[in-house]
Scaffold this motif. Structure first.
Motif, PDB file in Angstrom:
ATOM      1  N   PRO A   1       0.813  -4.818  -1.777  1.00 15.18           N
ATOM      2  CA  PRO A   1       1.150  -6.069  -2.459  1.00 15.18           C
ATOM      3  C   PRO A   1       0.852  -5.969  -3.956  1.00 15.18           C
ATOM      4  O   PRO A   1      -0.138  -5.357  -4.359  1.00 15.18           O
ATOM      5  N   PRO A   2       1.691  -6.545  -4.788  1.00 15.71           N
ATOM      6  CA  PRO A   2       1.407  -6.545  -6.235  1.00 15.71           C
ATOM      7  C   PRO A   2       0.155  -7.366  -6.524  1.00 15.71           C
ATOM      8  O   PRO A   2      -0.180  -8.285  -5.771  1.00 15.71           O
ATOM      9  N   PRO A   3      -0.553  -7.054  -7.599  1.00 19.12           N
ATOM     10  CA  PRO A   3      -1.818  -7.749  -7.900  1.00 19.12           C
ATOM     11  C   PRO A   3      -1.678  -9.257  -8.010  1.00 19.12           C
ATOM     12  O   PRO A   3      -2.597  -9.995  -7.660  1.00 19.12           O
TER      13      PRO A   3
ATOM     14  N   GLY B   1       0.049 -13.569   1.828  1.00 19.57           N
ATOM     15  CA  GLY B   1       0.843 -12.524   2.469  1.00 19.57           C
ATOM     16  C   GLY B   1       0.251 -11.133   2.370  1.00 19.57           C
ATOM     17  O   GLY B   1       0.967 -10.134   2.488  1.00 19.57           O
ATOM     18  N   ARG B   2      -1.064 -11.041   2.197  1.00 18.46           N
ATOM     19  CA  ARG B   2      -1.721  -9.744   2.061  1.00 18.46           C
ATOM     20  C   ARG B   2      -2.439  -9.323   3.340  1.00 18.46           C
ATOM     21  O   ARG B   2      -2.998  -8.227   3.411  1.00 18.46           O
ATOM     22  N   GLY B   3      -2.444 -10.192   4.365  1.00 17.83           N
ATOM     23  CA  GLY B   3      -3.288  -9.968   5.529  1.00 17.83           C
ATOM     24  C   GLY B   3      -2.978  -8.720   6.314  1.00 17.83           C
ATOM     25  O   GLY B   3      -3.875  -7.935   6.647  1.00 17.83           O
TER      26      GLY B   3
ATOM     27  N   PRO C   1      -0.679   5.676  10.505  1.00 16.37           N
ATOM     28  CA  PRO C   1       0.587   5.972   9.824  1.00 16.37           C
ATOM     29  C   PRO C   1       1.180   4.802   9.050  1.00 16.37           C
ATOM     30  O   PRO C   1       1.990   5.014   8.142  1.00 16.37           O
ATOM     31  N   ALA C   2       0.763   3.579   9.358  1.00 15.59           N
ATOM     32  CA  ALA C   2       1.292   2.417   8.641  1.00 15.59           C
ATOM     33  C   ALA C   2       0.864   2.396   7.177  1.00 15.59           C
ATOM     34  O   ALA C   2       1.388   1.600   6.393  1.00 15.59           O
ATOM     35  N   ARG C   3      -0.071   3.252   6.779  1.00 18.86           N
ATOM     36  CA  ARG C   3      -0.500   3.308   5.380  1.00 18.86           C
ATOM     37  C   ARG C   3       0.361   4.238   4.524  1.00 18.86           C
ATOM     38  O   ARG C   3       0.273   4.217   3.294  1.00 18.86           O
ATOM     39  N   ILE C   4       1.175   5.083   5.145  1.00 16.68           N
ATOM     40  CA  ILE C   4       1.806   6.171   4.396  1.00 16.68           C
ATOM     41  C   ILE C   4       2.917   5.681   3.478  1.00 16.68           C
ATOM     42  O   ILE C   4       3.045   6.139   2.335  1.00 16.68           O
ATOM     43  N   ILE C   5       3.749   4.773   3.943  1.00 19.55           N
ATOM     44  CA  ILE C   5       4.873   4.304   3.126  1.00 19.55           C
ATOM     45  C   ILE C   5       4.367   3.691   1.822  1.00 19.55           C
ATOM     46  O   ILE C   5       4.935   3.930   0.744  1.00 19.55           O
ATOM     47  N   GLY C   6       3.301   2.920   1.893  1.00 18.54           N
ATOM     48  CA  GLY C   6       2.740   2.330   0.675  1.00 18.54           C
ATOM     49  C   GLY C   6       2.295   3.380  -0.315  1.00 18.54           C
ATOM     50  O   GLY C   6       2.469   3.219  -1.532  1.00 18.54           O
TER      51      GLY C   6
END
Length: 315
Positions: A278-280, A285-287, A79-84
């Protein structure tokens, strides 16, 4: 109380609503007017449902309808993928000058308890993620016949609006404070069968090897073991940089999963960390976002006493 089909005015902000249904008939009676009203208004309508519900609704709406259909079992397994995903769609539709209307059912019957816990946190964090942004509507169906009582109760706490196919009203149980409180509440710990170790700045390679060895001993596939190895690399690095320079790793198995947990003394104040795309141009901070994308289920909890990231891989 007003009928759920009455959407006479555009929302002033983010409108987050739980729809309780009993069967296929009441599911369609609650969702179809919502979808059709969005299409009539020229809004972008996006439906994220598990496969059975997805096909039921697609047949009812019609294959030619300009609806974007998403498989929630694939999107929201973690579920942590849904907001993105919702943020990406919202940004696209806002840039195109259109309104957005979504249907999303992350807590479908048959999910495991740990998944339901993350669905509840996800639903709570939706309000944090979108309350200050562009106006849009999200309807979240809940099967009141087959879902556990705790899941249904959680839906009342996480949605400002609640409806059935007959009525729509504010939820008196809704609490904006529950998101931060849930994010800060430690996860339940197993009492036995746990392997533990400590890592520091020079232990990244050894920790990765230990995690891979554990994954293989649990019968995980090479792909699953590789995902855990990459996650271990990211989380050890986070502990070293932001968690006081060291951390602990715990590993255990159940009948259906292999579980690896990383803990350190750092405190994450932003409960949405790792859930945004994360923006390209962002280099660091992408970990945590990568870990969420790689792994079956990721549970993150943090308070001033420390941070824990638990990764569950289904066997």
């Amino acid at each position: 109380m007003t009928p759920p089909a009455a959407f006479a005015t555009a929302p002033a902000g983010f409108e987050h609503e739980a729809l309780f249904y009993r069967d296929d008939e009441t599911f369609l009676a609650g969702v179809l007017p919502f979808v059709r009203d969005g299409l009539t208004r020229g809004e972008q309508v996006v439906v994220a449902e598990p496969p059975g519900r997805l096909e039921l609704l697609r047949d009812a709406v019609g294959a030619a309808a300009p609806v974007r259909w998403l498989d929630m079992a694939a999107l929201g397994g973690n579920p942590a993928r849904i907001i993105g995903a919702w943020r990406t769609v919202l940004d696209e539709t806002t840039a195109a000058g259109r309104g957005l209307r979504g249907v999303g059912e992350p807590a479908w019957p048959g999910r495991r308890d740990a998944e339901y816990a993350e669905c509840r946190l996800h639903e709570l964090l939706l309000n944090t993620a979108f309350d200050d942004g562009p106006a849009w509507r999200l309807l979240c169906p809940y099967d009141q016949t087959h879902l556990p009582r705790a899941v249904r109760t959680g839906a009342l706490q996480s949605h400002p609006l609640v409806s059935t196919h007959e009525h729509r009203r504010p939820s008196t149980a809704f609490s904006r404070e529950s998101a931060a409180a849930t994010f800060a509440t430690p996860l339940h710990q197993p009492s036995e069968g746990v392997l533990r170790g400590i890592y520091g700045a020079g232990d990244a390679r050894a920790t990765r090897r230990t995690v891979v060895t554990f994954a293989r001993s649990c019968g995980l596939s090479a792909e699953q073991a590789q995902a855990l190895e990459l996650a271990a690399s990211e989380l050890v690095a986070n502990s070293v940089r932001h968690g006081g320079g060291s951390g602990t790793v715990a590993m255990w198995r159940t009948d259906e999963a292999a579980i690896v947990e990383f803990s350190d003394g750092g405190h994450i104040s932003d409960p949405l960390v790792g859930r945004r795309v994360p923006p390209p141009e962002q280099v660091s901070g992408r970990g945590l976002h990568l870990v969420n994308e790689l792994c079956d289920l990721v549970q993150l909890r943090s308070c001033p006493r420390g941070t824990t990231v638990r990764i569950t891989t289904w066997r």
